[in-house]
Design a protein around this motif. Structure first.
Motif, PDB file in Angstrom:
ATOM      1  N   LEU A   1       0.825  -1.198   0.000  1.00 41.30           N
ATOM      2  CA  LEU A   1       0.000   0.000   0.000  1.00 41.30           C
ATOM      3  C   LEU A   1       0.865   1.257   0.000  1.00 41.30           C
ATOM      4  N   LYS A   2       1.917   1.252   0.811  1.00 38.90           N
ATOM      5  CA  LYS A   2       2.848   2.392   0.847  1.00 38.90           C
ATOM      6  C   LYS A   2       3.485   2.613  -0.519  1.00 38.90           C
ATOM      7  N   ALA A   3       3.895   1.523  -1.151  1.00 38.73           N
ATOM      8  CA  ALA A   3       4.551   1.643  -2.462  1.00 38.73           C
ATOM      9  C   ALA A   3       3.604   2.232  -3.495  1.00 38.73           C
ATOM     10  N   LEU A   4       2.370   1.758  -3.528  1.00 38.07           N
ATOM     11  CA  LEU A   4       1.401   2.290  -4.491  1.00 38.07           C
ATOM     12  C   LEU A   4       1.087   3.755  -4.213  1.00 38.07           C
ATOM     13  N   LEU A   5       0.917   4.109  -2.941  1.00 42.00           N
ATOM     14  CA  LEU A   5       0.665   5.508  -2.593  1.00 42.00           C
ATOM     15  C   LEU A   5       1.857   6.396  -2.936  1.00 42.00           C
ATOM     16  N   ARG A   6       3.059   5.882  -2.735  1.00 42.63           N
ATOM     17  CA  ARG A   6       4.260   6.649  -3.049  1.00 42.63           C
ATOM     18  C   ARG A   6       4.356   6.903  -4.556  1.00 42.63           C
ATOM     19  N   ILE A   7       4.093   5.876  -5.346  1.00 43.39           N
ATOM     20  CA  ILE A   7       4.143   6.038  -6.806  1.00 43.39           C
ATOM     21  C   ILE A   7       3.075   7.009  -7.262  1.00 43.39           C
ATOM     22  N   ASP A   8       1.862   6.863  -6.715  1.00 48.63           N
ATOM     23  CA  ASP A   8       0.780   7.769  -7.095  1.00 48.63           C
ATOM     24  C   ASP A   8       1.107   9.200  -6.681  1.00 48.63           C
ATOM     25  N   GLY A   9       1.714   9.367  -5.520  1.00 46.56           N
ATOM     26  CA  GLY A   9       2.122  10.699  -5.076  1.00 46.56           C
ATOM     27  C   GLY A   9       3.164  11.324  -5.980  1.00 46.56           C
ATOM     28  N   ARG A  10       3.969  10.501  -6.626  1.00 50.73           N
ATOM     29  CA  ARG A  10       4.972  11.023  -7.562  1.00 50.73           C
ATOM     30  C   ARG A  10       4.389  11.312  -8.939  1.00 50.73           C
ATOM     31  N   MET A  11       3.299  10.665  -9.267  1.00 47.18           N
ATOM     32  CA  MET A  11       2.672  10.904 -10.576  1.00 47.18           C
ATOM     33  C   MET A  11       1.962  12.256 -10.617  1.00 47.18           C
ATOM     34  N   ILE A  12       1.481  12.723  -9.477  1.00 45.13           N
ATOM     35  CA  ILE A  12       0.734  13.984  -9.440  1.00 45.13           C
ATOM     36  C   ILE A  12       1.601  15.166  -9.876  1.00 45.13           C
ATOM     37  N   PRO A  13       2.826  15.352  -9.347  1.00 46.97           N
ATOM     38  CA  PRO A  13       3.653  16.453  -9.855  1.00 46.97           C
ATOM     39  C   PRO A  13       4.007  16.309 -11.336  1.00 46.97           C
ATOM     40  N   VAL A  14       4.173  15.086 -11.787  1.00 43.35           N
ATOM     41  CA  VAL A  14       4.450  14.869 -13.212  1.00 43.35           C
ATOM     42  C   VAL A  14       3.251  15.322 -14.039  1.00 43.35           C
ATOM     43  N   GLU A  15       2.054  14.981 -13.571  1.00 43.53           N
ATOM     44  CA  GLU A  15       0.845  15.407 -14.281  1.00 43.53           C
ATOM     45  C   GLU A  15       0.715  16.926 -14.275  1.00 43.53           C
ATOM     46  N   MET A  16       1.060  17.559 -13.160  1.00 44.62           N
ATOM     47  CA  MET A  16       1.043  19.028 -13.097  1.00 44.62           C
ATOM     48  C   MET A  16       2.006  19.625 -14.120  1.00 44.62           C
ATOM     49  N   LEU A  17       3.190  19.058 -14.199  1.00 44.06           N
ATOM     50  CA  LEU A  17       4.201  19.546 -15.137  1.00 44.06           C
ATOM     51  C   LEU A  17       3.737  19.386 -16.583  1.00 44.06           C
ATOM     52  N   VAL A  18       3.146  18.257 -16.907  1.00 44.80           N
ATOM     53  CA  VAL A  18       2.676  18.023 -18.276  1.00 44.80           C
ATOM     54  C   VAL A  18       1.517  18.968 -18.608  1.00 44.80           C
ATOM     55  N   LEU A  19       0.627  19.193 -17.642  1.00 40.65           N
ATOM     56  CA  LEU A  19      -0.481  20.124 -17.864  1.00 40.65           C
ATOM     57  C   LEU A  19       0.046  21.546 -18.088  1.00 40.65           C
ATOM     58  N   PHE A  20       1.024  21.943 -17.295  1.00 41.41           N
ATOM     59  CA  PHE A  20       1.653  23.244 -17.491  1.00 41.41           C
ATOM     60  C   PHE A  20       2.329  23.319 -18.861  1.00 41.41           C
ATOM     61  N   THR A  21       3.022  22.261 -19.239  1.00 42.61           N
ATOM     62  CA  THR A  21       3.701  22.216 -20.535  1.00 42.61           C
ATOM     63  C   THR A  21       2.706  22.334 -21.679  1.00 42.61           C
ATOM     64  N   LEU A  22       1.536  21.725 -21.525  1.00 42.64           N
ATOM     65  CA  LEU A  22       0.507  21.811 -22.561  1.00 42.64           C
ATOM     66  C   LEU A  22       0.137  23.266 -22.823  1.00 42.64           C
ATOM     67  N   PHE A  23      -0.167  24.001 -21.749  1.00 42.84           N
ATOM     68  CA  PHE A  23      -0.586  25.398 -21.928  1.00 42.84           C
ATOM     69  C   PHE A  23       0.582  26.316 -22.290  1.00 42.84           C
ATOM     70  N   ALA A  24       1.758  26.073 -21.724  1.00 43.05           N
ATOM     71  CA  ALA A  24       2.919  26.891 -22.075  1.00 43.05           C
ATOM     72  C   ALA A  24       3.291  26.689 -23.536  1.00 43.05           C
ATOM     73  N   GLY A  25       3.255  25.452 -23.994  1.00 40.85           N
ATOM     74  CA  GLY A  25       3.558  25.177 -25.403  1.00 40.85           C
ATOM     75  C   GLY A  25       2.550  25.808 -26.330  1.00 40.85           C
ATOM     76  N   LEU A  26       1.289  25.709 -25.965  1.00 40.51           N
ATOM     77  CA  LEU A  26       0.228  26.310 -26.774  1.00 40.51           C
ATOM     78  C   LEU A  26       0.389  27.829 -26.820  1.00 40.51           C
ATOM     79  N   TYR A  27       0.684  28.427 -25.666  1.00 37.16           N
ATOM     80  CA  TYR A  27       0.859  29.872 -25.606  1.00 37.16           C
ATOM     81  C   TYR A  27       2.078  30.319 -26.422  1.00 37.16           C
ATOM     82  N   ASN A  28       3.166  29.574 -26.350  1.00 43.01           N
ATOM     83  CA  ASN A  28       4.388  29.946 -27.054  1.00 43.01           C
ATOM     84  C   ASN A  28       4.333  29.710 -28.553  1.00 43.01           C
TER      85      ASN A  28
END
Length: 167
Positions: A57-84
């Motif tokens: 359970l700890k391992a799955l929660l840890r991996i999921d917790g690491r995916m959230i910042p990656v998703e934030m970064l990709v979402l930011f990249t989507l809009f930054a790329g579109l804007y640029n």
């Protein structure tokens, strides 16, 4: 692979600027992995009568917790790329994050409830786990998983509907 494939199919729609972004398959892949982890944890806690190994359970929660910042970064990249990309693409990027119901879905639903709140819950779960000898309350983990799943569903709704709205 199915999640990334959906992103590839949507990203070739040239007439829809918000959909015609190269990072869309990556966004769908990362959010798909996150939702898969959250769903696995959620179903394991709700439906399995046996004790779930705390280490798993700890391992799955840890991996999921690491995916959230990656998703934030990709979402930011989507809009930054579109804007640029400039011109009409910049206007679409600004409209998509600031106008109408879909901007509210983005900021309140996706960023607030679907990304930041689960990230804070993940940090609090790790802090609780380190400071207490008792197991982490199941309700907090289920809330975290529910919010992650809600955020992933909203990402897909946002991409599809905002992509059709802002052209």
């Amino acid at each position: 692979c199915i999640a990334a494939y959906t992103g590839f199919l949507l990203s070739v729609l040239v007439a829809k600027p918000l959909l015609n972004v190269a990072v869309l398959p990556l966004l769908f892949l990362v959010s798909g992995i996150s939702s898969g982890l959250a769903a696995a944890i959620f179903l394991a806690l709700l439906f399995f009568k046996q004790d779930i190994a705390a280490a798993n359970l700890k391992a799955l929660l840890r991996i999921d917790g690491r995916m959230i910042p990656v998703e934030m970064l990709v979402l930011f990249t989507l809009f930054a790329g579109l804007y640029n990309m400039g011109g009409h693409y910049s206007e679409i990027a600004l409209q998509a994050i600031s106008i109408g119901i879909w901007a509210k879905v983005l900021w309140i639903g996706i960023v607030g409830l679907g990304l930041f709140t689960p990230l804070l819950l993940t940090f609090s779960l790790h802090a609780y786990e380190n400071s207490s000898s008792e197991p982490v309350p199941t309700a907090r983990i289920l809330l975290n998983c529910t919010l992650v799943l809600l955020g992933v569903i909203l990402v897909r709704f946002y991409v599809l509907y905002a992509g059709q709205t802002f052209i």
